[in-house]
Motif scaffolding. Structure first.
Motif, PDB file in Angstrom:
ATOM      1  N   GLU A 143      40.917 -37.650  17.612  1.00 44.82           N
ATOM      2  CA  GLU A 143      40.027 -36.637  17.016  1.00 44.82           C
ATOM      3  C   GLU A 143      39.880 -35.427  17.939  1.00 44.82           C
ATOM      4  N   LYS A 186      43.059 -33.402  17.645  1.00 44.52           N
ATOM      5  CA  LYS A 186      43.064 -32.574  16.434  1.00 44.52           C
ATOM      6  C   LYS A 186      42.158 -31.351  16.607  1.00 44.52           C
ATOM      7  N   VAL A 197      44.092 -28.711  18.562  1.00 44.58           N
ATOM      8  CA  VAL A 197      45.073 -28.053  17.686  1.00 44.58           C
ATOM      9  C   VAL A 197      44.365 -27.072  16.759  1.00 44.58           C
ATOM     10  N   ASP A 198      43.218 -27.461  16.215  1.00 48.61           N
ATOM     11  CA  ASP A 198      42.443 -26.550  15.358  1.00 48.61           C
ATOM     12  C   ASP A 198      42.013 -25.299  16.121  1.00 48.61           C
ATOM     13  N   GLN A 229      50.898 -23.661  13.130  1.00 47.16           N
ATOM     14  CA  GLN A 229      51.438 -25.010  13.270  1.00 47.16           C
ATOM     15  C   GLN A 229      52.715 -25.131  12.455  1.00 47.16           C
ATOM     16  N   LEU A 237      51.076 -33.050  11.985  1.00 48.37           N
ATOM     17  CA  LEU A 237      50.905 -33.857  13.186  1.00 48.37           C
ATOM     18  C   LEU A 237      51.752 -35.111  13.038  1.00 48.37           C
ATOM     19  N   GLU A 243      52.131 -38.851  14.400  1.00 47.59           N
ATOM     20  CA  GLU A 243      51.255 -39.823  15.045  1.00 47.59           C
ATOM     21  C   GLU A 243      51.950 -41.172  15.143  1.00 47.59           C
ATOM     22  N   ALA A 291      52.287 -32.224  18.075  1.00 47.15           N
ATOM     23  CA  ALA A 291      52.280 -31.081  17.157  1.00 47.15           C
ATOM     24  C   ALA A 291      52.999 -29.917  17.830  1.00 47.15           C
TER      25      ALA A 291
END
Length: 176
Positions: free
Chosen positions: A101, A104, A107-108, A117, A121, A123, A136
């Protein structure tokens, strides 16, 4: 020739560093958060990219950059493949773990700074059904960022690594 091969291998394996600067080995506090830059303004210099990586990580609550990780690349000679990279690695532990989390969120935060992007992603789950690795790719104006998350099997350590490559520089050095 051998040094160049080692440097290229190090970059491919994710051992990259930051802009020239503080080479101390002690941990520092996370940098002050910077608001996202307006889209499409100015050239992307190493300093701008470094700021984007550090501030995105800080905004997502990731510990400060691991200077020991960056040291070989901070000291890289100009024109070598490692000199084309800017990197960040925050390390978590059992007391303050990093998780998928948090990855992420980083990345956000990069996307808020106009990093686009490329694909989704990727995973990989552990046997326990928890995301143990993620990857990513983000791009912006001649740069590519590889964002990676990983946790040790024993759950003791975790890391979020952001490695940005100046694609034109990499091409000039023969590594791109």
């Amino acid at each position: 020739m051998r040094r160049a091969a080692v440097a290229i291998a190090a970059i491919v394996l994710g051992v990259t560093g930051c802009d020239k600067g503080d080479t101390g080995t002690e941990a520092t506090t996370a940098p002050a958060s910077a608001s996202p830059r307006p889209k499409g303004t100015g050239p992307l210099t190493k300093k701008v990219v470094h700021t984007d990586l550090e501030s995105s990580a800080a905004d997502a609550g990731v510990p400060a950059n691991d200077h020991e990780y960056a040291r070989p690349f901070e000291e890289a000679p100009a024109g070598s493949p490692p000199s084309c990279a800017v990197a960040f690695r925050g390390i978590g532990d059992k007391k303050a773990p990093l998780d998928f989390e948090r990855f992420k969120a980083v990345v956000d935060k990069l996307r808020e700074r106009d990093w686009q992007q490329s694909g989704g992603l990727r995973e990989r789950e552990t046997l326990d059904g928890v995301i143990g690795e993620a990857h990513a790719i983000l791009r912006q104006r001649g740069w590519s960022v590889t964002a990676q998350y990983g946790s040790a099997q024993d759950g003791e350590t975790s890391a979020i690594t952001l490695t940005a490559y100046d694609l034109a520089c990499m091409k000039r050095t023969g590594a791109g």
